[in-house]
Scaffold this motif. Structure first.
Motif, short mmCIF file in Angstrom:
data_model
loop_
_atom_site.label_atom_id
_atom_site.label_comp_id
_atom_site.label_asym_id
_atom_site.label_seq_id
_atom_site.Cartn_x
_atom_site.Cartn_y
_atom_site.Cartn_z
N CYS A 113 3.48 -1.95 13.32
CA CYS A 113 3.73 -2.80 12.15
C CYS A 113 4.83 -2.26 11.22
N GLY A 114 4.88 -0.93 11.09
CA GLY A 114 5.78 -0.31 10.12
C GLY A 114 7.25 -0.63 10.34
N ILE A 115 7.66 -0.89 11.55
CA ILE A 115 9.06 -1.16 11.85
C ILE A 115 9.57 -2.39 11.07
N CYS A 116 8.69 -3.35 10.84
CA CYS A 116 9.07 -4.55 10.08
C CYS A 116 8.50 -4.52 8.66
N HIS A 117 7.20 -4.22 8.55
CA HIS A 117 6.51 -4.32 7.26
C HIS A 117 6.72 -3.09 6.38
N GLY A 118 7.28 -2.01 6.94
CA GLY A 118 7.48 -0.79 6.16
C GLY A 118 6.24 0.07 6.21
N ASN A 119 6.42 1.37 6.14
CA ASN A 119 5.27 2.29 6.22
C ASN A 119 4.37 2.22 5.00
N LYS A 120 4.86 1.60 3.91
CA LYS A 120 4.03 1.43 2.71
C LYS A 120 3.52 0.00 2.58
N GLY A 121 3.90 -0.89 3.48
CA GLY A 121 3.48 -2.29 3.39
C GLY A 121 4.30 -3.10 2.41
N ASP A 122 5.46 -2.57 2.03
CA ASP A 122 6.28 -3.23 1.02
C ASP A 122 7.30 -4.20 1.60
N GLY A 123 7.24 -4.43 2.93
CA GLY A 123 8.17 -5.37 3.56
C GLY A 123 9.56 -4.81 3.77
N LYS A 124 9.70 -3.49 3.71
CA LYS A 124 11.01 -2.86 3.84
C LYS A 124 11.03 -1.89 5.01
N GLY A 125 10.74 -2.43 6.19
CA GLY A 125 10.80 -1.62 7.40
C GLY A 125 12.22 -1.42 7.86
N LYS A 126 12.40 -0.64 8.92
CA LYS A 126 13.73 -0.33 9.44
C LYS A 126 14.49 -1.60 9.85
N LEU A 127 13.81 -2.54 10.49
CA LEU A 127 14.49 -3.76 10.93
C LEU A 127 14.92 -4.63 9.75
N ASP A 129 15.66 -3.35 6.69
CA ASP A 129 16.77 -2.61 6.08
C ASP A 129 18.08 -2.83 6.83
N ARG A 130 18.00 -2.94 8.14
CA ARG A 130 19.20 -3.15 8.95
C ARG A 130 19.54 -4.63 9.12
N GLU A 131 18.80 -5.48 8.42
CA GLU A 131 18.99 -6.93 8.42
C GLU A 131 18.90 -7.54 9.82
N LYS A 132 18.03 -6.99 10.64
CA LYS A 132 17.77 -7.56 11.97
C LYS A 132 16.79 -8.72 11.85
N ILE A 133 15.87 -8.62 10.90
CA ILE A 133 14.97 -9.73 10.56
C ILE A 133 14.94 -9.85 9.05
N LEU A 134 14.65 -11.04 8.57
CA LEU A 134 14.64 -11.29 7.13
C LEU A 134 13.31 -11.93 6.73
N GLY A 135 12.97 -11.75 5.50
CA GLY A 135 11.83 -12.47 4.93
C GLY A 135 10.47 -11.88 5.22
N VAL A 136 10.35 -10.59 5.39
CA VAL A 136 9.04 -9.97 5.58
C VAL A 136 8.49 -9.67 4.18
N PRO A 137 7.43 -10.35 3.79
CA PRO A 137 6.92 -10.15 2.43
C PRO A 137 6.11 -8.86 2.29
N SER A 138 6.04 -8.40 1.07
CA SER A 138 5.20 -7.25 0.76
C SER A 138 3.74 -7.70 0.74
N LYS A 159 2.36 -14.71 13.90
CA LYS A 159 2.61 -15.80 12.95
C LYS A 159 4.11 -15.81 12.63
N ASN A 160 4.68 -16.99 12.61
CA ASN A 160 6.11 -17.17 12.36
C ASN A 160 6.91 -16.32 13.36
N THR A 161 7.74 -15.39 12.88
CA THR A 161 8.55 -14.59 13.81
C THR A 161 7.80 -13.38 14.36
N MET A 162 6.61 -13.11 13.85
CA MET A 162 5.82 -11.98 14.35
C MET A 162 5.08 -12.40 15.60
N GLY A 163 5.18 -11.60 16.63
CA GLY A 163 4.48 -11.87 17.88
C GLY A 163 3.06 -11.33 17.87
#
Length: 190
Positions: A113-127, A129-138, A159-163
């Motif tokens: 999960c952390g790659i997209c949602h961020g390790n803190k759940g703030d929606g700022k994962g690596k993907l 940050d690198r603008e590979k995906i957009l719109g992951v909410p906190s 759900k949505n773009t998440m598999g």
């Protein structure tokens, strides 16, 4: 003199080995087979009479309520918006507070999960940050109420773009990740 000693040593070793082999052989006692069925198996015919089944030739049915697919338990809530809302409102974790293990749920969250949602759940994962995906909410976004049922449902179906992660995580691991997400949400709301 040195060469003769090596040769003598070789002859002595060979002689000791021969004496050992001969002394272990006892032709007066028969050899025993400890598992004779392993060597000479009984041949069975397909559909022959057998006392293994209570009803004769019929194959036995599994016990009532069993699931013969390993530890897989079917998830019976449908992958629809109505199913999501039902899970959000009604689905509760089977883990009690003694079974929740953040040391296990945390690494699973970081892996899946952390790659997209961020390790803190703030929606700022690596993907993100690198603008590979957009719109992951906190997890603490206003107007976004997530429950343990909605988290589990999304992990199971996506759900949505998440598999879906149903094949990567077994049921108990999914519930550990759900507990960890709720911990992150509580930490963000402080």
């Amino acid at each position: 003199m040195h060469i003769n000693m090596k040769t003598s040593l070789k002859y002595i070793v060979v002689l000791v080995m021969l004496v050992g082999f001969v002394s272990c052989q006892n032709n007066s006692k028969p050899n025993y087979q400890f598992m004779p069925d392993m060597y000479e198996s009984v041949g069975y015919e397909t559909y022959q009479e057998s006392d293994a089944f209570a009803n004769g030739v019929q194959a036995q049915l599994p016990a009532e309520g069993t699931i013969p697919r390993g530890d897989f338990m079917p998830y019976e809530i449908e992958d629809t918006n109505e199913g999501f809302e039902f899970a959000k409102a009604n689905l509760k974790s089977p883990l009690d507070s003694t079974q929740v293990d953040y040391d296990r749920g945390g690494p699973l969250y970081a892996i899946y999960c952390g790659i997209c949602h961020g390790n803190k759940g703030d929606g700022k994962g690596k993907l993100v940050d690198r603008e590979k995906i957009l719109g992951v909410p906190s997890y603490d976004d206003i107007g976004r109420s997530i429950t343990e049922g909605s988290i589990y449902h999304v992990i199971y179906y996506g759900k949505n773009t998440m598999g879906s992660y149903a094949n990567q995580l077994n049921e108990e691991e999914r519930w550990q990740v759900v507990a960890y997400v709720q911990k992150l949400k509580a930490d963000l709301e402080k």
